[in-house]
Design a protein around this motif. Structure first.
Motif, PDB file in Angstrom:
ATOM      1  N   ARG A 178       2.900   7.903   8.906  1.00 27.61           N
ATOM      2  CA  ARG A 178       3.560   8.538   7.756  1.00 27.61           C
ATOM      3  C   ARG A 178       4.473   9.689   8.195  1.00 27.61           C
ATOM      4  N   SER A 179       4.112  10.356   9.261  1.00 29.80           N
ATOM      5  CA  SER A 179       4.921  11.490   9.724  1.00 29.80           C
ATOM      6  C   SER A 179       6.274  11.051  10.266  1.00 29.80           C
ATOM      7  N   GLN A 180       6.432   9.741  10.522  1.00 28.95           N
ATOM      8  CA  GLN A 180       7.664   9.252  11.143  1.00 28.95           C
ATOM      9  C   GLN A 180       8.564   8.460  10.191  1.00 28.95           C
ATOM     10  N   ILE A 181       8.124   8.272   8.962  1.00 27.78           N
ATOM     11  CA  ILE A 181       8.913   7.489   8.001  1.00 27.78           C
ATOM     12  C   ILE A 181       9.252   8.357   6.792  1.00 27.78           C
ATOM     13  N   PRO A 182      10.291   7.998   6.033  1.00 30.50           N
ATOM     14  CA  PRO A 182      10.647   8.793   4.852  1.00 30.50           C
ATOM     15  C   PRO A 182       9.503   8.851   3.844  1.00 30.50           C
ATOM     16  N   PRO A 183       9.382   9.934   3.101  1.00 30.26           N
ATOM     17  CA  PRO A 183       8.282  10.082   2.137  1.00 30.26           C
ATOM     18  C   PRO A 183       8.250   8.982   1.080  1.00 30.26           C
ATOM     19  N   ALA A 184       9.406   8.420   0.741  1.00 29.88           N
ATOM     20  CA  ALA A 184       9.450   7.408  -0.316  1.00 29.88           C
ATOM     21  C   ALA A 184       8.970   6.045   0.145  1.00 29.88           C
ATOM     22  N   VAL A 185       8.826   5.837   1.454  1.00 36.74           N
ATOM     23  CA  VAL A 185       8.370   4.546   1.988  1.00 36.74           C
ATOM     24  C   VAL A 185       6.850   4.539   2.009  1.00 36.74           C
ATOM     25  N   THR A 186       6.248   3.583   1.296  1.00 40.56           N
ATOM     26  CA  THR A 186       4.792   3.529   1.225  1.00 40.56           C
ATOM     27  C   THR A 186       4.218   2.738   2.403  1.00 40.56           C
ATOM     28  N   ILE A 187       2.925   2.905   2.600  1.00 40.45           N
ATOM     29  CA  ILE A 187       2.200   2.178   3.640  1.00 40.45           C
ATOM     30  C   ILE A 187       1.111   1.361   2.961  1.00 40.45           C
ATOM     31  N   GLY A 188       1.110   0.062   3.238  1.00 37.47           N
ATOM     32  CA  GLY A 188       0.097  -0.820   2.668  1.00 37.47           C
ATOM     33  C   GLY A 188      -0.701  -1.490   3.754  1.00 37.47           C
ATOM     34  N   VAL A 189      -2.002  -1.545   3.576  1.00 37.38           N
ATOM     35  CA  VAL A 189      -2.879  -2.178   4.559  1.00 37.38           C
ATOM     36  C   VAL A 189      -3.032  -3.658   4.243  1.00 37.38           C
ATOM     37  N   SER A 190      -3.097  -4.478   5.281  1.00 37.95           N
ATOM     38  CA  SER A 190      -3.461  -5.884   5.137  1.00 37.95           C
ATOM     39  C   SER A 190      -4.620  -6.147   6.095  1.00 37.95           C
ATOM     40  N   GLY A 191      -5.051  -7.416   6.176  1.00 39.65           N
ATOM     41  CA  GLY A 191      -6.303  -7.657   6.881  1.00 39.65           C
ATOM     42  C   GLY A 191      -7.407  -7.210   5.946  1.00 39.65           C
ATOM     43  N   ASP A 192      -7.854  -8.122   5.086  1.00 37.88           N
ATOM     44  CA  ASP A 192      -8.659  -7.731   3.923  1.00 37.88           C
ATOM     45  C   ASP A 192      -9.933  -6.971   4.273  1.00 37.88           C
ATOM     46  N   ALA A 193     -10.539  -7.278   5.404  1.00 41.75           N
ATOM     47  CA  ALA A 193     -11.759  -6.574   5.785  1.00 41.75           C
ATOM     48  C   ALA A 193     -11.505  -5.090   6.047  1.00 41.75           C
ATOM     49  N   PHE A 194     -10.238  -4.726   6.297  1.00 36.45           N
ATOM     50  CA  PHE A 194      -9.881  -3.332   6.575  1.00 36.45           C
ATOM     51  C   PHE A 194      -9.420  -2.588   5.328  1.00 36.45           C
ATOM     52  N   ALA A 195      -9.430  -3.250   4.171  1.00 34.37           N
ATOM     53  CA  ALA A 195      -8.818  -2.671   2.983  1.00 34.37           C
ATOM     54  C   ALA A 195      -9.460  -1.347   2.582  1.00 34.37           C
ATOM     55  N   ALA A 196     -10.783  -1.328   2.471  1.00 31.19           N
ATOM     56  CA  ALA A 196     -11.448  -0.099   2.025  1.00 31.19           C
ATOM     57  C   ALA A 196     -11.177   1.048   2.988  1.00 31.19           C
ATOM     58  N   THR A 197     -11.276   0.772   4.280  1.00 28.97           N
ATOM     59  CA  THR A 197     -11.034   1.822   5.271  1.00 28.97           C
ATOM     60  C   THR A 197      -9.594   2.305   5.209  1.00 28.97           C
ATOM     61  N   GLY A 198      -8.650   1.356   5.077  1.00 26.29           N
ATOM     62  CA  GLY A 198      -7.244   1.734   5.017  1.00 26.29           C
ATOM     63  C   GLY A 198      -6.900   2.526   3.777  1.00 26.29           C
ATOM     64  N   LEU A 199      -7.381   2.081   2.631  1.00 33.99           N
ATOM     65  CA  LEU A 199      -7.110   2.807   1.391  1.00 33.99           C
ATOM     66  C   LEU A 199      -7.759   4.188   1.408  1.00 33.99           C
ATOM     67  N   ASN A 200      -8.987   4.250   1.882  1.00 34.58           N
ATOM     68  CA  ASN A 200      -9.660   5.546   1.964  1.00 34.58           C
ATOM     69  C   ASN A 200      -8.964   6.483   2.951  1.00 34.58           C
TER      70      ASN A 200
END
Length: 299
Positions: A178-200
């Motif tokens: 996130r520190s390297q991309i513009p604030p308006a660009v979101t980050i989304g996790v894939s790899g469903d088993a990682f979803a909770a960890t990524g969102l948290n």
């Protein structure tokens, strides 16, 4: 649009045709569950196996069935000119955004991948999600490349592969990107088993294959994490563990296909040859995993 739960449906198909009724039913199910967006023609949507005409038709079907729910349409192809044609078709179909993975036969360099996104972004009138999926493309993005691409016009999100399992390391991974991309660009996790960890850990979205067949419990997990209830998100993810185990062994496409068949959403065959469905003994395991979710009142 690039936040919350984005559900990616499979494209039920045979060598002769796309099962339009089944596909529309999958999309309608996601809309009724209240997902935040729909990702048509992702990897689970078998985009790489379909003709331009088939992809154009799927894009139209998805937009029509989704109603007011935004549809993100995959436009990946081997040649840049084909990507641009798919982008044109997606926009003409009414897609709210497009999703682009750097497909290749010959291994691509970082400059070649940047050139692909630069060319496509120049011709777009809708937002673009960068699809970082080394498991299928065999190309690994660096954060430096993500930073370069994220500066291009219309880039709105980055769909990253799974994050580290350790919550602190996951948070550090998201913070670093996130520190390297513009604030308006979101980050989304894939790899469903990682979803909770990524969102948290701070991801803005979950780009989900399993939500293409089980949208309601995936939405509950997403809402929990996004509201700060990390413990509930982790608990829900752990209840999915029997399915995550099958994903790890057999991949998401075949597993989602088996789930959809088991729940009566699609008929067999529904995968593009030479891809085959899971063998009977694994399908029995899928049925047992679904029963475990029923026991937890998740489906």
């Amino acid at each position: 649009m690039f936040t919350g739960l984005s559900a990616f449906p499979m494209t039920p198909t045979t060598d002769l045709h796309i099962d339009e009724q089944a596909f529309t039913g999958l999309v309608t199910r996601m809309v009724d569950a209240g997902v935040d967006s729909i990702g048509a023609l992702g990897s689970t949507g078998s985009y790489g196996y379909l003709t331009r005409e088939e992809r154009r038709r799927v894009a139209h079907l998805a937009v029509e069935a989704a109603g007011s729910t935004p549809v993100i349409v995959g436009i990946g192809a081997l040649r840049t000119r084909e990507v641009c044609r798919h982008a044109e078709d997606a926009q003409n179909a009414g897609a709210a955004a497009v999703l682009l993975a750097p497909m290749s036969y010959q291994p691509l360099t970082a400059d070649e991948v940047y050139g692909l996104y630069e060319t496509v972004a120049r011709e777009l009138s809708v937002p673009l999600c960068v699809y970082d999926n080394p498991g299928t493309t065999h190309f690994t993005f660096t954060d430096e490349l993500h930073a370069r691409i994220a500066q291009l016009p219309h880039v709105g999100s980055i769909k990253i592969p799974g994050v580290p399992a350790d919550p602190a390391l996951a948070a550090k991974r998201i913070e670093t990107l996130r520190s390297q991309i513009p604030p308006a660009v979101t980050i989304g996790v894939s790899g469903d088993a990682f979803a909770a960890t990524g969102l948290n850990a701070g991801c803005d979205a979950w780009y989900s294959a399993i939500a293409g067949v089980l949208p309601a419990p995936c939405l509950a997990l997403t809402r929990a994490a996004r509201s700060g209830d990390a413990a509930t998100a982790v608990r829900l993810s752990r209840q999915f563990e029997p399915l995550w185990s099958i994903f790890r062994s057999h991949g998401s496409l075949r597993t989602v296909s088996a789930i959809a068949e088991d729940l009566g959403m699609v008929r067999a065959p529904n995968l593009p040859a030479p891809v085959q469905s899971l063998p009977p003994e694994v399908r029995t395991t899928v049925s047992s995993a679904l029963q475990a979710l029923r026991d937890h009142h998740l489906i």
